[in-house]
Design a protein around this motif. Structure first.
Motif, PDB file in Angstrom:
ATOM      1  N   UNK A  33       0.844  -1.190   0.000  1.00 47.50           N
ATOM      2  CA  UNK A  33       0.000   0.000   0.000  1.00 47.50           C
ATOM      3  C   UNK A  33       0.883   1.245   0.000  1.00 47.50           C
ATOM      4  N   UNK A  34       0.284   2.342  -0.426  1.00 49.59           N
ATOM      5  CA  UNK A  34       0.981   3.619  -0.426  1.00 49.59           C
ATOM      6  C   UNK A  34       0.145   4.633   0.334  1.00 49.59           C
ATOM      7  N   UNK A  35       0.846   5.610   0.895  1.00 50.08           N
ATOM      8  CA  UNK A  35       0.183   6.681   1.639  1.00 50.08           C
ATOM      9  C   UNK A  35       0.231   7.956   0.810  1.00 50.08           C
ATOM     10  N   UNK A  36      -0.941   8.485   0.548  1.00 51.99           N
ATOM     11  CA  UNK A  36      -1.039   9.738  -0.180  1.00 51.99           C
ATOM     12  C   UNK A  36      -1.585  10.794   0.770  1.00 51.99           C
ATOM     13  N   UNK A  37      -0.837  11.871   0.924  1.00 51.72           N
ATOM     14  CA  UNK A  37      -1.300  13.002   1.709  1.00 51.72           C
ATOM     15  C   UNK A  37      -2.069  13.945   0.808  1.00 51.72           C
ATOM     16  N   UNK A  62       5.871  16.853   9.137  1.00 54.30           N
ATOM     17  CA  UNK A  62       5.970  15.405   9.362  1.00 54.30           C
ATOM     18  C   UNK A  62       4.941  14.647   8.525  1.00 54.30           C
ATOM     19  N   UNK A  63       3.754  15.212   8.360  1.00 59.57           N
ATOM     20  CA  UNK A  63       2.725  14.559   7.552  1.00 59.57           C
ATOM     21  C   UNK A  63       3.142  14.488   6.086  1.00 59.57           C
ATOM     22  N   UNK A  64       3.778  15.534   5.592  1.00 62.54           N
ATOM     23  CA  UNK A  64       4.289  15.490   4.219  1.00 62.54           C
ATOM     24  C   UNK A  64       5.386  14.432   4.118  1.00 62.54           C
ATOM     25  N   UNK A  65       6.314  14.435   5.064  1.00 63.20           N
ATOM     26  CA  UNK A  65       7.417  13.462   5.048  1.00 63.20           C
ATOM     27  C   UNK A  65       6.898  12.028   5.135  1.00 63.20           C
ATOM     28  N   UNK A  66       5.807  11.811   5.857  1.00 64.64           N
ATOM     29  CA  UNK A  66       5.254  10.474   6.028  1.00 64.64           C
ATOM     30  C   UNK A  66       4.394   9.998   4.876  1.00 64.64           C
ATOM     31  N   UNK A  67       4.223  10.832   3.873  1.00 63.42           N
ATOM     32  CA  UNK A  67       3.420  10.471   2.700  1.00 63.42           C
ATOM     33  C   UNK A  67       4.332  10.046   1.562  1.00 63.42           C
ATOM     34  N   UNK A  68       3.889   9.041   0.815  1.00 67.25           N
ATOM     35  CA  UNK A  68       4.651   8.601  -0.358  1.00 67.25           C
ATOM     36  C   UNK A  68       4.464   9.560  -1.534  1.00 67.25           C
ATOM     37  N   UNK A  69       3.346  10.260  -1.536  1.00 71.54           N
ATOM     38  CA  UNK A  69       3.045  11.291  -2.532  1.00 71.54           C
ATOM     39  C   UNK A  69       2.057  12.249  -1.891  1.00 71.54           C
TER      40      UNK A  69
END
Length: 179
Positions: free
Chosen positions: A2-6, A63-70
């Motif tokens: 899975x990927x995390x998109x912010x 941190x939320x941007x850094x923790x997102x894959x895109x």
């Protein structure tokens, strides 16, 4: 996998059409995609005075941007450009100097507008500012002309054409995120 998109909703309005587009895009994301809002409404106006000691809300934002894959950055079109709320968020992401959160981050632009062009002019300006911060801005953008017929009762887009465009956009973002 899975990927995390912010997802940054670039309007802080309680009746934001950009938020409605965000909700509809989530419904059209491929399997294996987790989408989380990266909130900007509580960010104070950026000032270099904060660089020595960032407020917690700004640290959480970065941190939320850094923790997102895109990241998808959505904006309304105000006065032929993107919103000041988005610009303020990008300013926070770009500081302290040399610590730009969007650096090398796959980033997509979405716009929503009541104008027939769907905010595409704002999207172009937003993409240019994100590219300045060395974000890997995707060529695919989605520009949604919001009128009374764009959303179905379930919150999804009402037409198959717009659903297909949303699925294509979300698949491209997911692919850039590593799915």
């Amino acid at each position: 996998m899975s990927v995390k998109i912010g997802y940054i909703v670039g309007s802080i309005s309680s009746t934001s059409i950009n938020r409605a587009v965000f909700e509809a895009l989530k419904l059209n994301a491929p399997e294996g995609v987790e989408i989380n809002e990266i909130e900007i409404k509580d960010l104070p106006l950026y000032s270099p005075d904060y660089d020595a000691e960032y407020p917690q809300v700004a640290l959480d934002f970065k941190a939320a941007i850094a923790g997102s894959d895109a990241v998808i950055v959505s904006t309304p079109q105000y006065n032929d450009s993107f919103s000041g709320s988005v610009k303020n968020a990008i300013d926070w992401a770009s500081r302290p100097w040399g610590q730009h959160s969007f650096n090398s981050k796959p980033t997509a632009v979405a716009t929503a507008s009541i104008a027939p062009h769907g905010g595409n002019k704002a999207g172009g300006f937003l993409a240019a500012v994100l590219e300045f911060g060395e974000a890997k801005v995707m060529e695919n953008q989605i520009n949604v002309f919001v009128n009374e017929n764009v959303f179905a009762a379930d919150g999804n887009f009402a037409t198959e054409e717009l659903k297909a465009e949303a699925r294509e956009f979300m698949a491209a973002v997911a692919a850039n995120a590593g799915l």
